[in-house]
Design a protein around this motif. Structure first.
Motif, PDB file in Angstrom:
ATOM      1  N   ARG A   1       0.842  -1.195   0.000  1.00  0.00           N
ATOM      2  CA  ARG A   1       0.000   0.000   0.000  1.00  0.00           C
ATOM      3  C   ARG A   1       0.877   1.246   0.000  1.00  0.00           C
ATOM      4  N   VAL A   2       0.355   2.277  -0.642  1.00  0.00           N
ATOM      5  CA  VAL A   2       1.054   3.550  -0.709  1.00  0.00           C
ATOM      6  C   VAL A   2       1.388   4.062   0.687  1.00  0.00           C
ATOM      7  N   ASP A   3       0.420   3.963   1.594  1.00  0.00           N
ATOM      8  CA  ASP A   3       0.603   4.570   2.912  1.00  0.00           C
ATOM      9  C   ASP A   3       1.439   3.710   3.858  1.00  0.00           C
ATOM     10  N   ALA A   4       1.703   2.469   3.463  1.00  0.00           N
ATOM     11  CA  ALA A   4       2.501   1.621   4.342  1.00  0.00           C
ATOM     12  C   ALA A   4       3.938   1.494   3.837  1.00  0.00           C
ATOM     13  N   PHE A   5       4.191   2.126   2.704  1.00  0.00           N
ATOM     14  CA  PHE A   5       5.494   1.996   2.064  1.00  0.00           C
ATOM     15  C   PHE A   5       6.460   3.054   2.599  1.00  0.00           C
ATOM     16  N   ASN A   6       7.727   2.695   2.743  1.00  0.00           N
ATOM     17  CA  ASN A   6       8.727   3.717   2.980  1.00  0.00           C
ATOM     18  C   ASN A   6      10.049   3.280   2.359  1.00  0.00           C
TER      19      ASN A   6
ATOM     20  N   SER B 225      13.694  -3.806  -8.967  1.00  0.00           N
ATOM     21  CA  SER B 225      12.662  -3.816 -10.001  1.00  0.00           C
ATOM     22  C   SER B 225      11.823  -2.551  -9.844  1.00  0.00           C
ATOM     23  N   GLY B 226      10.789  -2.423 -10.624  1.00  0.00           N
ATOM     24  CA  GLY B 226       9.929  -1.244 -10.531  1.00  0.00           C
ATOM     25  C   GLY B 226       9.110  -1.261  -9.261  1.00  0.00           C
ATOM     26  N   LEU B 227       8.543  -0.128  -8.928  1.00  0.00           N
ATOM     27  CA  LEU B 227       7.651  -0.053  -7.777  1.00  0.00           C
ATOM     28  C   LEU B 227       6.219   0.029  -8.286  1.00  0.00           C
ATOM     29  N   THR B 228       5.332  -0.664  -7.603  1.00  0.00           N
ATOM     30  CA  THR B 228       3.943  -0.642  -8.025  1.00  0.00           C
ATOM     31  C   THR B 228       3.046  -0.254  -6.855  1.00  0.00           C
ATOM     32  N   PHE B 229       2.178   0.684  -7.105  1.00  0.00           N
ATOM     33  CA  PHE B 229       1.181   1.067  -6.094  1.00  0.00           C
ATOM     34  C   PHE B 229      -0.200   1.020  -6.721  1.00  0.00           C
ATOM     35  N   ALA B 230      -1.201   0.833  -5.872  1.00  0.00           N
ATOM     36  CA  ALA B 230      -2.564   0.741  -6.377  1.00  0.00           C
ATOM     37  C   ALA B 230      -3.476   1.748  -5.687  1.00  0.00           C
ATOM     38  N   PRO B 231      -3.508   2.975  -6.190  1.00  0.00           N
ATOM     39  CA  PRO B 231      -4.468   3.925  -5.613  1.00  0.00           C
ATOM     40  C   PRO B 231      -5.908   3.548  -5.980  1.00  0.00           C
TER      41      PRO B 231
ATOM     42  N   ILE C 182     -13.650   9.426  -5.188  1.00  0.00           N
ATOM     43  CA  ILE C 182     -13.940   8.014  -5.486  1.00  0.00           C
ATOM     44  C   ILE C 182     -13.164   7.113  -4.527  1.00  0.00           C
ATOM     45  N   ARG C 183     -12.011   7.582  -4.074  1.00  0.00           N
ATOM     46  CA  ARG C 183     -11.268   6.749  -3.117  1.00  0.00           C
ATOM     47  C   ARG C 183     -12.010   6.665  -1.786  1.00  0.00           C
ATOM     48  N   LYS C 184     -12.784   7.701  -1.462  1.00  0.00           N
ATOM     49  CA  LYS C 184     -13.619   7.612  -0.257  1.00  0.00           C
ATOM     50  C   LYS C 184     -14.758   6.620  -0.478  1.00  0.00           C
ATOM     51  N   VAL C 185     -15.306   6.631  -1.690  1.00  0.00           N
ATOM     52  CA  VAL C 185     -16.395   5.696  -2.000  1.00  0.00           C
ATOM     53  C   VAL C 185     -15.915   4.252  -1.831  1.00  0.00           C
ATOM     54  N   ILE C 186     -14.726   3.968  -2.331  1.00  0.00           N
ATOM     55  CA  ILE C 186     -14.250   2.579  -2.285  1.00  0.00           C
ATOM     56  C   ILE C 186     -13.492   2.276  -0.993  1.00  0.00           C
ATOM     57  N   ASN C 187     -13.364   3.272  -0.134  1.00  0.00           N
ATOM     58  CA  ASN C 187     -12.668   3.122   1.138  1.00  0.00           C
ATOM     59  C   ASN C 187     -11.202   2.771   0.966  1.00  0.00           C
ATOM     60  N   LYS C 188     -10.607   3.288  -0.103  1.00  0.00           N
ATOM     61  CA  LYS C 188      -9.163   3.141  -0.242  1.00  0.00           C
ATOM     62  C   LYS C 188      -8.592   4.414   0.347  1.00  0.00           C
ATOM     63  N   MET C 189      -8.227   4.329   1.636  1.00  0.00           N
ATOM     64  CA  MET C 189      -7.912   5.559   2.361  1.00  0.00           C
ATOM     65  C   MET C 189      -6.479   6.003   2.096  1.00  0.00           C
ATOM     66  N   VAL C 190      -6.287   6.508   0.893  1.00  0.00           N
ATOM     67  CA  VAL C 190      -4.979   7.011   0.499  1.00  0.00           C
ATOM     68  C   VAL C 190      -5.217   8.381  -0.110  1.00  0.00           C
TER      69      VAL C 190
ATOM     70  N   THR D 279     -18.390   7.941   3.140  1.00  0.00           N
ATOM     71  CA  THR D 279     -17.919   7.813   4.515  1.00  0.00           C
ATOM     72  C   THR D 279     -16.891   6.685   4.586  1.00  0.00           C
ATOM     73  N   GLU D 280     -15.757   6.988   5.190  1.00  0.00           N
ATOM     74  CA  GLU D 280     -14.715   5.978   5.267  1.00  0.00           C
ATOM     75  C   GLU D 280     -14.828   5.154   6.550  1.00  0.00           C
ATOM     76  N   VAL D 281     -14.367   3.913   6.472  1.00  0.00           N
ATOM     77  CA  VAL D 281     -14.345   3.030   7.639  1.00  0.00           C
ATOM     78  C   VAL D 281     -12.892   2.629   7.879  1.00  0.00           C
ATOM     79  N   ASP D 282     -12.444   2.729   9.110  1.00  0.00           N
ATOM     80  CA  ASP D 282     -11.030   2.463   9.398  1.00  0.00           C
ATOM     81  C   ASP D 282     -10.757   0.970   9.554  1.00  0.00           C
ATOM     82  N   ASP D 283      -9.514   0.653   9.800  1.00  0.00           N
ATOM     83  CA  ASP D 283      -9.088  -0.743   9.920  1.00  0.00           C
ATOM     84  C   ASP D 283      -9.238  -1.188  11.372  1.00  0.00           C
ATOM     85  N   CYS D 284      -9.876  -2.351  11.586  1.00  0.00           N
ATOM     86  CA  CYS D 284     -10.152  -2.791  12.952  1.00  0.00           C
ATOM     87  C   CYS D 284      -8.901  -3.288  13.670  1.00  0.00           C
TER      88      CYS D 284
END
Lengths: 249, 664
Positions: B358-363, B377-383, B390-398, B611-616
């Motif tokens: 995930r974008v937000d977990a990468f460093n 190799s290349g880096l791949t992210f999936a926004p 639309i990212r709020k709609v799909i709950n991809k919180m990035v 509306t976003e839902v967080d990770d439990c």
């Protein structure tokens, strides 16, 4: 713009070069050259062979292959060379690598490389074909007819397109003999390595053209040996002989 | 009739065919770490599984799930398992003309000789390949036509979470994690054999169904409303449950499989070994079926991972290890794992990879550890979605800033190419949402040029059509039609290409909308769709996951024919682009994935509200229902342990050294 170079020290240098003979048997005759090289690289790692690597961003183990038999043919005489960063005992390496390769890919000989090129010593091959469903009589007739021709052209499709070439001149010798099974004659031949290389199936194509010989099932093809051509005896010599002598001296 | 003895090798019949097909190596078996057992290894009660991955060998052989079950089953002394794959059309034609049945690659035994054909569906596009295999195996295509002595066909894998689409062809489906389930089924079959197979096939299937964890479509009756919707799915036999529960393996450290990963000679789609570092995901991306159906998160411990990597590398010789999961950088100890492994394998040319990051977990520290001993190799992210909305709609919180920050760090650290994955056709999506992808990509390039001071950096936008899946909050939505998807993708392509300054640095790869419609039909289908699959297959449909074999027109023609013969007003649109209501009975309601249907509906409403839902894992439980329903809980670290240095590779080197040997 400055050329990028990898960080860190260069890879350790090669200190020893080894030449190996292996056999491709049974169902693994269906493995291709690329299949073998994948299996080999993994086996070298499993066995702990101290491989030398090329420098650069994509280091590769130093392995060179020589004249591999086509997919679908078995072989008792395939060769390649490897370089290592620590001197090893050839026989110990043979045992370890053989154990690390799948059954039916068997490492038969390992020698330390002497001077000279291995590839240049591979002048010809001895091929053994089990002609299932072909009688000795039929095969003998085909062999005689083939040997009587001066030119036997076949066409094969290469990556660059179809190419027509003579196979007769590459055949040093060709003999039909019987096997234990009367419905299966044996075709043995010595074939000179040429460019393009004349493969056993090219010769079968030529035999079919000359005499309409057409085996009901594809023959089982095995390369028995390859090495320097011995014209007098119509055979090949051991390509590792020079290396063995160099070590022995 | 064949006079062949059961379990005999077909290799002699097969060998002449191998001379005539492409890539014969895929049919010969003999891979390192493969297993061939005696046909009667368990005496009269031997349980024999043929495990199929319904795609080409090169795709099937590295499949983790199949590899795990193969090993778990073969470890049992009285069970044997062999593998079979979809054969290419050239081989199929030869097998038909020469009368060679579907075979296993291990001992080349006839699949029809086995007790069970276990088939793992990662995707619905393997359904036609199942039919080819059944037909070649001589197993009747329809479950209802099978009799005592015929192989039992059991489906598993993610696609089996809606087993109704393939109800005509399978005898049973196992939902969820397979490790314990296949052993349970083996025990049950062995017991039934020991008793003298009372009641035949029917009794065996009934026993399986009564466990509550195996779905047997034949024991359920589906009734329909006049408009085509399902009225009711009800069990027809006493003791068969209304809903079938998924299986969940709780302690991954107890299941360190595969211990001996297969090493094929042939080239495969994953030239590496993989270690599953955790299972499940609770990020809550609403489009993601895998994340919904594999809850809760269960981590493998850092020491368990270290041991699997060590043993796996020793057993295989692979030069790359994939740390597998749905979102690998989310492991609570990922930094210690990657550093510990990179330390252990320093100087061995052993690379590490995190297939899903995930974008937000990468460093960058993480990235550097990953490339320390291997190839960069290349880096791949999936926004996934182009716009913030639309990212709020799909709950991809990035956020866009997250992404820009991450990619600028990557370009700054020397990466030259970043790949970005997106979807098109997400619920509530408009052209603007998709066109925002172009803006995002341009910003990525601008930032990249700034931080790297170079003009040759690149970014690749990869995008495909969204397919709504069962057991997700989007299971009710109308799928975007193929034409609309294609039109939107074309606008995006134009928006990227029209930028003279930045456009040439942005690659654009897309999958058109047509395969997605067929996947949508199969994903949310019911047992009436079986007629379509069969028609497509009879018309020659094979390998639908391969663009060169896939025929959209073939599927549409077959669907028209099959649905015209049905008494309901149903068609492909009805299954795909139609939005469902909350009250509709869904075909997969018979499968209990643990997710509460009311919660899913609420999450769908939340999506519409953006509306976003967080990770439990780090916020309180939001009551998706899985843990109480399945009696499970989140299993995560940190354990606080570290990986100790280890002499890991080259153990054989000492024995090989010249000085260790005496020369004459």
């Amino acid at each position: 713009m400055a050329r990028r170079t990898p960080e860190g020290p260069p890879p350790p240098p090669a200190v020893q070069k080894l030449r190996l003979r292996y056999a491709k048997r049974g169902r693994l005759r269906f493995s291709s050259t690329r299949d073998f090289s994948r299996a080999l690289e993994r086996a070298l790692r499993r066995a702990g062979v101290p491989m030398a690597f090329s420098a650069g961003f994509h280091p590769h183990p130093k392995i060179s292959y020589a004249n591999a038999a086509p997919t679908g043919t078995a072989s008792e005489a395939e060769y390649f060379e490897i370089s290592v960063t620590e001197r090893v005992d050839p026989e110990a390496l043979r045992v370890a690598l053989d154990a690390a390769l799948p059954p039916d890919l068997d490492v038969l000989e390992v020698v330390e490389a002497g001077p000279g090129s291995l590839a240049e010593r591979l002048e010809g091959s001895v091929w053994h074909l089990e002609m299932r469903g072909v009688t000795l009589e039929t095969l003998t007739y085909a062999v005689e007819r083939f040997l009587a021709t001066e030119l036997a052209e076949v066409t094969r499709t290469f990556k660059t397109g179809p190419k027509t070439f003579d196979v007769r001149s590459a055949v040093v010798s060709m003999v039909a003999t019987e096997s234990d099974d009367p419905s299966c004659a044996i075709l043995q031949m010595v074939v000179r390595h040429t460019t393009p290389s004349v493969r056993p199936d090219d010769i079968l194509t030529a035999l079919r053209a000359v005499t309409e010989l057409s085996p009901p099932v594809p023959p089982l093809v095995t390369r028995l040996a390859q090495g320097p051509l011995l014209t007098a005896t119509a055979g090949v010599a051991d390509p590792l002989a020079a290396d063995k002598e160099a070590v022995g001296s | 009739m064949h006079t062949r003895t059961a379990g005999a090798s077909l290799f002699t019949d097969l060998e002449p065919l191998l001379e005539q097909v492409s890539k014969p190596i895929q049919y010969v078996g003999g891979e390192l770490n493969s297993t061939v057992k005696d046909w009667d290894c368990g005496g009269d009660v031997t349980v024999r599984w043929a495990l199929m991955y319904p795609d080409a060998y090169e795709v099937g052989v590295p499949n983790q799930g199949s590899m795990i079950l193969y090993e778990v089953l073969n470890e049992r002394p009285d069970v044997l398992a062999e593998r079979t794959y979809a054969v290419w059309p050239d081989m199929e034609a030869l097998m038909r003309s020469q009368g060679v049945p579907q075979f296993t690659v291990d001992a080349h035994r006839a699949v029809g000789d086995f007790d069970v054909l276990g088939i793992s569906f990662s995707t619905e596009l393997g359904y036609t390949n199942l039919l080819t295999a059944l037909d070649l195996a001589g197993i009747p295509l329809h479950a209802r036509d099978r009799v005592d002595g015929d192989t039992i066909v059991i489906a598993g894998g993610h696609a089996a979470f809606n087993p109704e689409t393939i109800a005509d062809f399978v005898d049973a489906a196992i939902i969820g994690d397979g490790e314990e389930a296949v052993l349970m089924v083996s025990d049950l079959i062995a017991a039934w054999k020991r008793e003298g197979m009372p009641g035949g096939r029917h009794e065996l299937l009934l026993r399986l169904a009564k466990t509550g964890g195996v779905y047997v479509p034949a024991f359920y009756e589906v009734t329909y409303l006049p408009d085509g919707r399902i009225q009711r799915i009800a069990p027809t036999e006493h003791g068969v449950p209304w809903r079938v529960s998924k299986h969940t393996v709780m302690d991954l450290d107890e299941w360190p499989y595969p211990k001996q990963p297969l090493v094929p000679l042939a080239e495969s789609v994953h030239e590496r070994m993989s270690v599953e570092i955790f299972r499940g995901c609770t990020r809550g991306c609403r489009f993601c079926q895998a994340g919904m159906i594999t809850r809760p998160v269960r981590e493998r411990s850092i020491t368990g991972i270290g041991e699997m990597v060590e043993k796996g590398l020793a057993a295989t010789g692979f030069e790359e290890v994939g740390l597998l999961s749905l979102s690998s950088a989310d492991h609570t100890e990922i930094a210690d794992i990657t550093k510990g492994l990179a330390d252990r394998y320093e100087g061995t040319n052993t690379g590490l990879s995190l297939p899903s990051t995930r974008v937000d977990a990468f460093n960058i520290d993480l990235a550097n550890e990953l490339t320390r001993n291997g190839r960069r190799s290349g880096l791949t992210f999936a926004p996934e979605g182009g716009s913030e909305r639309i990212r709020k709609v799909i709950n991809k919180m990035v956020t866009e800033d997250d992404l820009i920050k991450t990619v600028s760090a990557a370009y700054g650290a020397g990466w030259r190419n970043v790949k970005l994955y997106f979807m098109c056709g997400l619920p509530t999506e408009t052209d603007e949402d998709v066109l925002q992808i172009a803006e995002l990509a341009k910003r990525v390039i601008e930032t990249g040029r700034q931080v790297s001071g170079r003009k040759d950096i690149r970014c690749t936008v990869s995008i495909g059509g969204f397919v709504p899946k069962p057991h997700t909050p989007f299971q009710w939505v109308g799928q975007l039609s193929a034409d609309e998807t294609d039109a939107r993708l074309e606008k995006l392509r134009d928006a990227i290409r029209s930028d003279r300054r930045l456009g040439s640095s942005i690659g654009f790869r897309y999958h058109d909308g047509k395969p997605g419609i067929v996947e949508g039909l199969l994903s949310r289908g019911d047992r009436r769709v079986g007629a379509v699959i069969e028609q497509v297959w009879r018309d020659g449909g094979r390998f639908d996951g391969w663009s060169e074999h896939f025929s959209y027109d073939g599927w549409m023609a077959a669907a028209e024919k099959a649905f015209a013969a049905s008494p309901w007003p149903i068609d492909v649109d009805w299954y795909t682009t139609r939005e469902r209501e909350e009250s509709e009975v869904l075909p997969w309601d018979v499968v209990d994935s643990g997710l509460d249907k009311e919660w899913l509906w609420q999450d769908w409403l939340d999506a519409l509200d953006e509306t976003e839902v967080d990770d439990c894992r780090w916020t309180p439980c939001f009551d998706c229902g899985v843990c109480p329903q399945m009696n499970t809980e989140i299993e995560i670290g940190p354990t606080g342990k570290v990986l100790l240095p280890l002499t890991v590779l080259g153990a054989g080197k000492a024995g090989m050294a010249e000085q260790a040997h005496t020369h004459a």
